[in-house]
Design an enzyme around this catalytic site. Structure first.
Site, PDB file in Angstrom:
ATOM      1  CE  LYS A  56      -3.725  -2.505   2.100  1.00  0.00           C
ATOM      2  NZ  LYS A  56      -4.187  -2.883   3.123  1.00  0.00           N
ATOM      3  CD  GLN A 100      -3.664  -4.506   6.483  1.00  0.00           C
ATOM      4  OE1 GLN A 100      -3.477  -3.576   5.672  1.00  0.00           O
ATOM      5  NE2 GLN A 100      -4.053  -5.812   5.848  1.00  0.00           N
ATOM      6  CG  ASP A 123      -9.918  -0.992   4.300  1.00  0.00           C
ATOM      7  OD1 ASP A 123      -9.928  -1.147   3.161  1.00  0.00           O
ATOM      8  OD2 ASP A 123      -9.873  -1.852   5.394  1.00  0.00           O
TER       9      ASP A 123
END
Ligand code: NDP
Length: 298
Positions: A56, A100, A123
């Protein structure tokens, strides 16, 4: 009837197209002195999570966007993690925050996600974003499900009126994909069946799918007995299987037995190189979207 030339949907190429399409918006923001920024929070030392976080960061760097990773030890407490989220909510450099997942088991994921300001939900997994998605309102979409839609879009695969069968009902993949395909708008309008481990007659339901989406987490689970002739097959699964001939000692395989189904399908995503590359592109898209929204509100 076997298909002579199934379309192998190239997630790397489509991912590049998505990133290219974001450049004008990024330029417009930069003209206003704004660089879209993402804060990534990583707790613990899970190797797969570390790899994803590195990928990322590299992708953001390649687009000249800001990304900063905050690494916390596996022993971090719920309140310490939530304190960091609160700090990042107030940090104007970051338009998006991503925690994460999975988190170490002593931490409550939902409570952590709910501490993220929904306006910074990169997200697309905050309950506010998911609720808006279900209602068809404007919101950051969950990255992998959104990536699946983009694969269908760029491959000119019609969803309207099609029977889409989604296998897997997780909150981050299966449920949002099913919901997006159900929406009354382009890339939606499908008739959707959502399956899971308790589904009876799974094979015969899958055999009815015009579009079959596997998000199960079981290597090569979907073989030709699940697939209708001419179906579109999207394989979300990423599974590590041991392989002593591979440099790392493992290789990645999907939930679909690619070689077994290839002569039956009209289109299919490979693993790796299918859905995987799209997830990061949609994360970039969400961060740009949140930066634009932030600018419009200020
Ligand atoms: P989860 O483990 O959260 O969910 C798996 C789902 O599959 C569950 O709904 C489960 O049913 C269902 N399932 C398990 N076994 C069966 C079975 N025998 N028959 C029918 N359904 C079954 O996984 P995720 O949704 O998080 O991930 C799914 C896969 O996608 C994984 O391989 C993961 O690595 C991959 N992934 C890939 C991403 C990408 O960027 N390409 C991003 C995220 C995930 P039940 O609910 O009943 O337990």
């Amino acid at each position: 009837m076997p298909n002579k030339q199934p379309l192998i949907i190239d997630g790397k190429v489509i991912s590049e197209k998505v990133r290219e399409s974001l450049k004008p918006a990024i330029e417009r923001l930069k003209e206003k002195g704004i660089v879209p920024g993402l804060a990534v929070v990583l707790v613990g030392d899970d190797p797969a999570s570390q790899t994803y976080v590195r990928m990322k960061a590299k992708a953001f760097e390649a687009m000249n966007l800001l990304s900063e990773t905050f690494c916390l030890p596996g022993s971090t407490s719920q309140s310490e993690l939530e304190a960091l989220i609160a700090e990042l909510n107030g940090d104007s450099r970051f338009h998006g925050i991503l925690v994460q997942l999975p988190l170490p088991s002593h931490l409550n994921e939902l409570d952590v996600i709910m501490k993220i300001n929904p306006d910074k939900d990169a997200d697309g997994i905050h309950p506010v974003s998911l609720g808006k998605m279900v209602l068809g309102a404007d919101a950051p979409l969950s990255c992998t499900p959104h990536g699946v839609l983009m694969l269908l879009k760029y491959s000119n695969i019609e969803t309207s009126g099609k029977h889409a069968v989604v296998v897997g009902r997780s909150n981050i993949v299966g449920k949002p994909i099913a919901n997006l395909l159900l929406q009354k708008r382009p890339l939606g309008n499908a008739t959707v069946t959502l399956c899971h481990s308790k589904t009876k007659e799974l094979q015969s339901i899958c055999q009815q799918a015009d579009i079959l989406i596997a998000a199960i987490g079981r290597p090569n689970f979907i073989d030709r007995n699940f697939v209708k002739d001419g179906a579109v097959v999207i394989d979300v699964g990423i599974n590590r299987v041991e392989d002593s001939t591979a440099k790392r000692g493992y290789r990645l395989v999907g939930d679909v037995n690619f070689n077994d189904v290839i002569d039956k399908v009209s289109a299919i995503t490979p693993v790796p190189g299918g859905v995987g590359p799209m997830t990061i592109s949609m994360l970039i898209a969400n961060t740009v979207y949140l930066a634009e929204k932030h600018t419009a509100n200020n």
